[in-house]
Each structure stands twice: as structure tokens, then as C-alpha cells.
Write a protein that holds these residues in place. Structure first.
Motif, PDB file in Angstrom:
ATOM      1  N   LYS A 276       5.549  57.929  28.293  1.00  0.00           N
ATOM      2  CA  LYS A 276       5.667  58.801  29.975  1.00  0.00           C
ATOM      3  C   LYS A 276       6.308  59.936  29.431  1.00  0.00           C
ATOM      4  N   GLN A 277       7.021  60.939  28.281  1.00  0.00           N
ATOM      5  CA  GLN A 277       7.449  62.009  28.383  1.00  0.00           C
ATOM      6  C   GLN A 277       6.053  62.550  27.900  1.00  0.00           C
ATOM      7  N   TYR A 278       5.093  62.281  27.519  1.00  0.00           N
ATOM      8  CA  TYR A 278       4.145  63.310  26.896  1.00  0.00           C
ATOM      9  C   TYR A 278       3.149  63.029  27.624  1.00  0.00           C
ATOM     10  N   HIS A 279       3.016  61.946  28.168  1.00  0.00           N
ATOM     11  CA  HIS A 279       1.993  61.605  29.518  1.00  0.00           C
ATOM     12  C   HIS A 279       0.817  63.150  30.760  1.00  0.00           C
ATOM     13  N   VAL A 280       0.442  62.968  30.670  1.00  0.00           N
ATOM     14  CA  VAL A 280      -0.257  64.069  31.191  1.00  0.00           C
ATOM     15  C   VAL A 280      -1.609  63.609  32.383  1.00  0.00           C
ATOM     16  N   ALA A 281      -1.051  63.781  33.376  1.00  0.00           N
ATOM     17  CA  ALA A 281      -2.224  62.812  34.634  1.00  0.00           C
ATOM     18  C   ALA A 281      -2.839  63.917  35.655  1.00  0.00           C
ATOM     19  N   THR A 282      -4.073  63.675  34.847  1.00  0.00           N
ATOM     20  CA  THR A 282      -5.019  64.435  35.577  1.00  0.00           C
ATOM     21  C   THR A 282      -5.835  64.428  36.968  1.00  0.00           C
ATOM     22  N   PRO A 283      -6.578  64.732  38.054  1.00  0.00           N
ATOM     23  CA  PRO A 283      -7.218  64.029  38.885  1.00  0.00           C
ATOM     24  C   PRO A 283      -8.500  63.008  38.280  1.00  0.00           C
ATOM     25  N   GLN A 284      -8.691  63.151  37.128  1.00  0.00           N
ATOM     26  CA  GLN A 284     -10.274  62.457  36.587  1.00  0.00           C
ATOM     27  C   GLN A 284      -9.281  60.848  35.231  1.00  0.00           C
ATOM     28  N   LEU A 285      -8.040  60.994  35.089  1.00  0.00           N
ATOM     29  CA  LEU A 285      -7.570  60.098  34.201  1.00  0.00           C
ATOM     30  C   LEU A 285      -6.301  60.468  33.676  1.00  0.00           C
ATOM     31  N   GLY A 286      -5.704  59.106  33.286  1.00  0.00           N
ATOM     32  CA  GLY A 286      -4.025  60.211  32.259  1.00  0.00           C
ATOM     33  C   GLY A 286      -4.620  60.573  31.302  1.00  0.00           C
ATOM     34  N   LYS A 287      -3.965  61.169  30.306  1.00  0.00           N
ATOM     35  CA  LYS A 287      -4.827  61.878  29.080  1.00  0.00           C
ATOM     36  C   LYS A 287      -2.677  61.706  28.437  1.00  0.00           C
ATOM     37  N   LEU A 288      -3.107  60.951  27.004  1.00  0.00           N
ATOM     38  CA  LEU A 288      -1.771  61.314  26.087  1.00  0.00           C
ATOM     39  C   LEU A 288      -2.169  62.539  24.990  1.00  0.00           C
ATOM     40  N   PRO A 289      -2.086  63.534  25.593  1.00  0.00           N
ATOM     41  CA  PRO A 289      -2.490  64.480  24.428  1.00  0.00           C
ATOM     42  C   PRO A 289      -1.517  64.283  23.061  1.00  0.00           C
ATOM     43  N   LEU A 290      -2.126  63.563  21.692  1.00  0.00           N
ATOM     44  CA  LEU A 290      -1.543  63.639  20.252  1.00  0.00           C
ATOM     45  C   LEU A 290      -1.054  65.043  20.013  1.00  0.00           C
ATOM     46  N   LYS A 291      -2.265  65.675  20.232  1.00  0.00           N
ATOM     47  CA  LYS A 291      -3.150  66.279  18.631  1.00  0.00           C
ATOM     48  C   LYS A 291      -1.367  67.320  18.083  1.00  0.00           C
ATOM     49  N   HIS A 292      -0.735  67.963  19.226  1.00  0.00           N
ATOM     50  CA  HIS A 292       0.724  68.911  18.156  1.00  0.00           C
ATOM     51  C   HIS A 292       1.971  67.799  18.430  1.00  0.00           C
ATOM     52  N   LEU A 293       1.659  66.713  17.840  1.00  0.00           N
ATOM     53  CA  LEU A 293       3.018  66.020  18.342  1.00  0.00           C
ATOM     54  C   LEU A 293       3.192  64.739  16.641  1.00  0.00           C
ATOM     55  N   ARG A 294       2.374  65.247  15.547  1.00  0.00           N
ATOM     56  CA  ARG A 294       2.610  64.636  14.023  1.00  0.00           C
ATOM     57  C   ARG A 294       4.013  64.201  14.219  1.00  0.00           C
ATOM     58  N   ASP A 295       5.107  65.404  14.004  1.00  0.00           N
ATOM     59  CA  ASP A 295       6.239  64.744  13.959  1.00  0.00           C
ATOM     60  C   ASP A 295       7.042  63.794  14.920  1.00  0.00           C
ATOM     61  N   GLU A 296       7.063  63.507  15.909  1.00  0.00           N
ATOM     62  CA  GLU A 296       6.604  63.151  16.977  1.00  0.00           C
ATOM     63  C   GLU A 296       6.432  61.740  16.626  1.00  0.00           C
ATOM     64  N   LEU A 297       5.048  61.229  15.943  1.00  0.00           N
ATOM     65  CA  LEU A 297       4.238  60.630  16.096  1.00  0.00           C
ATOM     66  C   LEU A 297       4.536  59.494  14.865  1.00  0.00           C
ATOM     67  N   TRP A 298       4.845  60.682  13.916  1.00  0.00           N
ATOM     68  CA  TRP A 298       5.732  59.851  12.386  1.00  0.00           C
ATOM     69  C   TRP A 298       5.866  58.472  12.798  1.00  0.00           C
ATOM     70  N   PRO A 299       8.080  58.327  13.349  1.00  0.00           N
ATOM     71  CA  PRO A 299       8.745  57.116  13.181  1.00  0.00           C
ATOM     72  C   PRO A 299       7.745  55.760  13.996  1.00  0.00           C
ATOM     73  N   TYR A 300       6.717  56.147  14.608  1.00  0.00           N
ATOM     74  CA  TYR A 300       5.986  54.941  15.054  1.00  0.00           C
ATOM     75  C   TYR A 300       4.593  54.807  14.552  1.00  0.00           C
ATOM     76  N   HIS A 301       4.227  55.283  13.137  1.00  0.00           N
ATOM     77  CA  HIS A 301       3.460  55.308  12.547  1.00  0.00           C
ATOM     78  C   HIS A 301       3.278  53.499  11.947  1.00  0.00           C
ATOM     79  N   GLY A 302       2.634  52.781  11.661  1.00  0.00           N
ATOM     80  CA  GLY A 302       2.413  51.565  10.815  1.00  0.00           C
ATOM     81  C   GLY A 302       3.172  50.173  10.848  1.00  0.00           C
ATOM     82  N   ASP A 303       4.104  50.187   9.796  1.00  0.00           N
ATOM     83  CA  ASP A 303       4.983  48.946   9.570  1.00  0.00           C
ATOM     84  C   ASP A 303       5.822  49.062  10.211  1.00  0.00           C
ATOM     85  N   LEU A 304       6.424  50.965  10.087  1.00  0.00           N
ATOM     86  CA  LEU A 304       7.863  51.555  11.358  1.00  0.00           C
ATOM     87  C   LEU A 304       7.801  51.505  12.589  1.00  0.00           C
ATOM     88  N   GLY A 305       6.224  51.380  12.838  1.00  0.00           N
ATOM     89  CA  GLY A 305       6.507  51.038  14.863  1.00  0.00           C
ATOM     90  C   GLY A 305       6.405  49.865  15.272  1.00  0.00           C
TER      91      GLY A 305
END
Length: 106
Positions: free
Chosen positions: A32-61
Motif C-alpha cells: 500500500k505504501q509504494y503502490h502507484v494507481a494508474t488509469p490502466q492498472l496498478g503498479k508497484l515500482p520496486l526498482k529503487h527500493l533495494r534496501d527496503e525490499l531486503w528484509p523480505y527477501h527469501g527465507d527472511l520474508g
């Protein structure tokens, strides 16, 4: 889940460059925090969120999902105490003869 299934650009046909997938089980609050609503479809751009994603990677997630669901980490039966009032299983005994040879039953 990010899947690098191969190289398809230029003259590559996709048979080279495959790598193991990366699994990121993301909590709803993160999406919900990073979701971007567009008229075509919703997107979750993750390209620049490497540090924020790492706690959810693999076994940690997966561990975070288990905690959220109240699932305890499994432990070996030899490491845990039997529940109160429950006897531990009997040890198995060898059924052969004492000399080490098996006796035949006719």
C-alpha cells in the motif's frame, strides 16, 4: 517474485542467462505504501527500493510470514519435551538372535 529466466535481447534466444528466482513475500502495508494507481492498472515500482525490499527477501520474508500467522519454527522431536501426560515413544528392540545371526521360522 523476480525471475531472470534468460537473455532475450539482441541475438539471444533465452537459453542462456537464467538465474535462480528471488522471492519477496511483501506485507500488505508495504504494498500500500509504494503502490502507484494508474488509469490502466496498478503498479508497484520496486526498482529503487533495494534496501527496503531486503528484509523480505527469501527465507527472511518467509520467516516474517510464519511469525504473522503464528506458526512456530519446527524443532526436532529429540529436542522438545513431550506434552504433559504423554509418554515418550518406546525404543525399538532388535528382533534377531543374540549371536547376530537371524533365525529362520518355518
Amino acid at each position: 517474485m523476480f525471475m531472470n529466466i534468460g537473455k532475450f535481447y539482441g541475438t539471444n534466444d533465452g537459453t542462456a542467462g537464467a538465474e535462480p528466482f528471488d522471492l519477496f513475500p511483501l506485507p500488505q502495508a508495504f504494498v500500500k505504501q509504494y503502490h502507484v494507481a494508474t488509469p490502466q492498472l496498478g503498479k508497484l515500482p520496486l526498482k529503487h527500493l533495494r534496501d527496503e525490499l531486503w528484509p523480505y527477501h527469501g527465507d527472511l520474508g518467509i520467516e516474517q510470514v510464519a511469525i504473522a500467522l503464528g506458526v512456530a519454527r519446527p524443532i526436532s522431536a529429540t529436542e522438545r519435551e513431550p506434552p504433559a501426560g504423554v509418554l515418550p515413544p518406546r525404543p525399538r528392540h532388535h528382533t534377531g538372535s543374540r549371536s547376530g545371526t537371524m533365525s529362520a521360522c518355518l
